[in-house]
Design an enzyme around this catalytic site. Structure first.
Site, PDB file in Angstrom:
ATOM      1  N   ARG A   1      -3.451  -0.718   5.309  1.00  0.00           N
ATOM      2  CA  ARG A   1      -4.055  -1.769   4.478  1.00  0.00           C
ATOM      3  C   ARG A   1      -3.160  -2.976   4.276  1.00  0.00           C
ATOM      4  NH1 ARG A   1      -5.133   2.146  -0.372  1.00  0.00           N
ATOM      5  NH2 ARG A   1      -3.251   3.012   0.603  1.00  0.00           N
TER       6      ARG A   1
ATOM      7  N   ASP B   1      -8.351   3.565   1.108  1.00  0.00           N
ATOM      8  CA  ASP B   1      -7.398   3.979   2.134  1.00  0.00           C
ATOM      9  C   ASP B   1      -8.180   4.477   3.370  1.00  0.00           C
ATOM     10  OD1 ASP B   1      -5.435   5.097   3.671  1.00  0.00           O
ATOM     11  OD2 ASP B   1      -4.523   6.252   2.044  1.00  0.00           O
TER      12      ASP B   1
ATOM     13  N   CYS C   1       0.853  -1.189   0.000  1.00  0.00           N
ATOM     14  CA  CYS C   1       0.000   0.000   0.000  1.00  0.00           C
ATOM     15  C   CYS C   1       0.888   1.237   0.000  1.00  0.00           C
ATOM     16  CB  CYS C   1      -0.989  -0.018   1.169  1.00  0.00           C
ATOM     17  SG  CYS C   1      -0.219  -0.053   2.801  1.00  0.00           S
TER      18      CYS C   1
HETATM   19  P1  4NP Z   1      -1.857   2.740   4.106  1.00  0.00           P
HETATM   20  O1  4NP Z   1      -2.502   4.099   4.684  1.00  0.00           O
HETATM   21  O2  4NP Z   1      -1.297   3.089   2.770  1.00  0.00           O
HETATM   22  O3  4NP Z   1      -3.035   1.817   4.026  1.00  0.00           O
HETATM   23  O4  4NP Z   1      -0.816   2.319   5.116  1.00  0.00           O
HETATM   24  C1  4NP Z   1      -1.784   5.296   4.782  1.00  0.00           C
HETATM   25  C2  4NP Z   1      -0.910   5.481   5.831  1.00  0.00           C
HETATM   26  C3  4NP Z   1      -0.217   6.669   5.941  1.00  0.00           C
HETATM   27  C4  4NP Z   1      -0.405   7.660   5.005  1.00  0.00           C
HETATM   28  C5  4NP Z   1      -1.279   7.481   3.961  1.00  0.00           C
HETATM   29  C6  4NP Z   1      -1.972   6.280   3.842  1.00  0.00           C
HETATM   30  N1  4NP Z   1       0.283   8.896   5.141  1.00  0.00           N
HETATM   31  O5  4NP Z   1       0.043   9.803   4.333  1.00  0.00           O
HETATM   32  O6  4NP Z   1       1.114   9.044   6.044  1.00  0.00           O
END
Ligand code: 4NP
Length: 176
Positions: free
Chosen positions: A25, A133, A19
């Site tokens: 995710r 997300d 991800c």
């Molecule tokens: P992930 O969610 O991609 O599902 O781990 C996110 C975690 C952090 C961030 C964006 C999406 N961020 O911008 O820090």
């Protein structure tokens, strides 16, 4: 039905789930998919790990809301530490992107198109191509992600079992 790429080399069959941040995710998919792989008796044949295309959270445990959602459902969320997927991250038989943006970033990082799929292409009842997300939303987003990764992991493990059974048959045919 999405067809799995044939294994690149020997065992184990190496799967990366990816991800953006590797704290929501893909860690949830990693924990659930590992659970299903073990339950199917494929623990010695399949290796699952997760990454983020971004490096901001590298070394951190998963998001507390992701961990709480997994823990409430009976999974162990304690072992995760975030890692970044880079050009040096190679050797996976299958790379599963959580959304279209991750997919595009992974292609830019050199992941071969025939080994790069959307994780949700294994979801038997998708309402979208991507795993949404949940980072900027509420707890219900994490529950939704868990539903998706459980459904898709069940379907993916059935396909892995079929692929690896076929590998056993292939090896017998050539007398290995
Ligand atoms: P992930 O969610 O991609 O599902 O781990 C996110 C975690 C952090 C961030 C964006 C999406 N961020 O911008 O820090």
């Amino acid at each position: 039905m999405t067809v799995l790429p044939r294994p690149e080399s020997g065992r184990p069959y190496r799967v990366a789930v990816v991800c953006l941040g590797n704290i929501c995710r893909s860690p949830m998919a990693d924990v659930v998919l590992n659970d299903r792989v073990a339950a199917a008796g494929l623990g010695d044949l399949v290796e699952v790990e997760s990454f983020g295309t971004g490096g901001w959270h590298a070394g951190n445990p998963m998001d507390v809301r992701a961990a709480a959602t997994l823990t409430a459902a009976g999974y162990d969320a304690t072992r995760h530490r975030a890692r970044q997927f880079t050009r040096s991250t190679t050797g996976h038989d299958l790379v599963l992107a959580m959304d279209a943006s991750n997919h595009s970033d992974l292609a830019d990082l050199g992941v071969a198109g025939d080994r790069l799929l959307l994780f949700r292409s294994f979801d038997p009842s998708p309402d979208d191509d991507s795993v949404p997300d949940p980072y900027y939303g509420g707890d219900e987003g994490f529950a939704h992600v868990l539903d998706i990764v459980e459904r898709a992991s069940d379907a993916l493990v059935e396909q892995l079992r079929a692929l690896l059974d076929r590998r056993d048959a292939d090896r017998e045919e050539v007398g290995q």
